[in-house]
Write an enzyme that holds these catalytic residues in place. Structure first.
Site, short mmCIF file in Angstrom:
data_model
loop_
_atom_site.label_atom_id
_atom_site.label_comp_id
_atom_site.label_asym_id
_atom_site.label_seq_id
_atom_site.Cartn_x
_atom_site.Cartn_y
_atom_site.Cartn_z
N MET A 77 0.83 -1.04 -0.20
CA MET A 77 -0.04 0.00 -0.08
C MET A 77 0.74 1.02 0.06
SD MET A 77 -2.99 -1.01 2.70
CE MET A 77 -4.04 0.27 2.44
N HIS A 78 0.19 2.39 -0.17
CA HIS A 78 0.70 3.78 0.03
C HIS A 78 1.64 4.18 -1.03
CE1 HIS A 78 -1.30 2.97 3.87
NE2 HIS A 78 -0.18 2.17 4.24
N ASP A 233 -2.65 -5.00 0.47
CA ASP A 233 -1.96 -6.35 0.83
C ASP A 233 -2.77 -7.01 2.10
OD1 ASP A 233 -1.13 -4.41 2.18
OD2 ASP A 233 0.95 -4.94 1.92
#
Length: 480
Positions: A77-78, A233
């Site tokens: 992520m991110h 995830d």
């Protein structure tokens, strides 16, 4: 049949399941991380495509893909994947554990609107402060940004030609109205961005597009294979392990450590540094405590003493011992829950003549365990229920570690049967939902092979050591 693709930090995994959710084939491809400066963590988006190509080639070599109906995506992520108007990547992707934008994150978080709308602290690893860092330090690149994608969604662009994301991953950008499950114009405008910079949003179990013909032909897939929204995830892993309703939770001992609890309501409490995100399924949310170094801390220690993680944990044996004087704080690259401290760094204290390699190993496992207990307490303070806790990830292969966690949390830990129930499996389940219209009922809990019970005679010793751990953090913070 259905395919799950999980784009991790250290590699990409492809998994093929049949209509009964039995794993038919799998393939992996490695990835590396670049750390050009302290606190920086980057990857090339081109490397993701190369890894996905290699993994899909491996899957096609292992099994016919002619019966595939859907593909699901899971991913780290991110990450800020910045594209220009021609969909060219403008710079290496800043990853989830990149903390260079801590000052920008603090500046955004100082405005109450960010916590009110997103339900979360603006952490340095999130996407929005990364864009502010680019605007400040690389203005020529910022001026060219036409679209911002998360890592797995860049794979989707390659697979389908569509710029799409889904709710669970989008919630980690700091631009999503997490309760309304939609982009926030207020927060985007505060970042000198608009909705045009953002991908279209779908739910994780919905269709986001179809596989491009040239790729279908390359791997022997039929025409019209759908690509599901997928999930970040941890949300995808939750679908894989059946953590989809309130009371169910899992702990993941991977590179990072995650304590993830499903929720059927939106109940944020940003001040706890708990992450409150959308789940990958419609109408559901989750709460999550995150520590940045779990097995990553063990691997660091293994490199320090010239061994490997499996040998170190194996040398401890199976019998749990009370924590010793040596104490480890696993803040190798800062920490999220509950501290939100990008600048804090790890510490190995209480060293004495009796401290040997095994004592150091135990201290590292205990340190990560105490950090997880901090996450547990933070989640519990928000009203999160823990009726069942399942352990996944590479670190869950250590019985010693699981005994420590069960004892520190004073809660049984369930261990699934051998198999892959992680992000790739969850992504494949989401592909099945998108292709067939099935709902959360197919996300069942895997068969449990064993239950690790707390060792009651040691719970007091672990509670006392937890207090020392927190005192050590307070002292360390005073020095940072």
């Amino acid at each position: 049949m259905y395919i799950g693709l999980d784009l991790g930090t250290s590699g990409l995994k492809a998994l093929l399941i049949d209509d009964d959710q039995k794993v038919i084939a799998e393939a992996t491809a490695p990835l590396t991380v670049s750390r050009p400066h302290p606190g920086w963590s980057e990857q090339s988006a081109a490397d993701w495509l190369a890894a996905a190509s290699a993994a899909m080639d491996g899957l096609a070599a292992a099994s016919s893909l002619a019966g595939v109906k859907g593909i699901g995506l899971s991913g780290q992520m991110h990450g800020a994947t910045l594209l220009d108007a021609s969909q060219n990547v403008l710079r290496p992707c800043m990853l989830w554990n990149d903390t260079r934008s801590y000052q920008e994150a603090a500046a955004l978080d100082a405005s109450p609107a960010w916590r009110e709308i997103t339900g979360n602290i603006v952490f340095p690893g999130f996407t929005a402060p990364k864009l502010m860092w680019v605007q400040k330090n690389e203005p020529d690149i910022f001026a060219k940004v036409a679209k911002i994608l998360l890592p797995k969604d860049y794979l989707r662009l390659w697979l389908t030609g569509e710029t799409v994301s889904e709710m669970s991953d989008a919630a980690g950008t700091s631009w999503l109205d997490t309760g309304k499950r939609d982009w926030s114009d207020v927060l985007l405008n505060s970042s000198d961005l608009t909705r045009d910079h953002m991908p279209r949003l779908v739910e994780g179990s919905e269709v986001s597009g179809t596989l491009r013909k040239e790729l279908a032909d390359r791997w022997g897939l039929p025409a019209g294979v759908v690509v599901a929204g997928g999930g970040g995830d941890n949300a995808a892993s939750a679908v894989g392990v059946g953590v989809v309703k309130a009371g169910d939770a899992f702990i993941s001992l991977g590179t990072s450590g995650v304590l993830f609890a499903a929720s059927d309501a939106y109940q944020p409490d940003a001040a706890t540094a708990v992450h409150t995100f959308c789940h990958a399924l419609p109408g559901t949310w989750h709460q999550m405590g995150v520590i940045l170094a779990a097995t990553d801390a063990l691997n660091w220690y293994a490199g320090l003493v010239g061994s490997d993680a499996a040998t170190l944990t194996g040398d401890l044996g199976a019998s749990l011992r009370a924590p010793g004087r040596t104490m480890f704080l696993p803040y190798l690259g800062g920490e999220r829950t509950p501290h939100n401290d990008a600048q804090i760094r790890g510490s190995l204290t209480g060293l004495e003549h009796a401290t040997n390699r095994s004592a150091g190993t135990a201290a590292v496992l205990e340190g990560v365990t105490f950090a997880i207990r901090d996450c547990y307490d933070a989640l519990a303070s928000t009203g999160t229920r823990f009726d069942r806790l399942i352990a996944v990830g590479g670190g869950s292969r250590s019985d010693y570690w699981l005994r420590a966690i069960a004892t520190a949390l004073n809660m049984p830990v369930q261990v699934p049967v051998a198999g892959d129930f992680g992000g790739a499996f969850g992504a494949a389940r989401l592909a099945m939902m998108a292709a067939t219209g099935a709902g959360a009922e197919i996300a069942s809990v895997p068969k449990i092979s064993k239950v690790v019970e707390p060792e009651k005679e040691l719970t007091t010793a672990f509670a006392e050591a937890q207090t020392r751990y927190r005192d050590t953090y307070s002292a360390l913070r005073g020095l940072s």
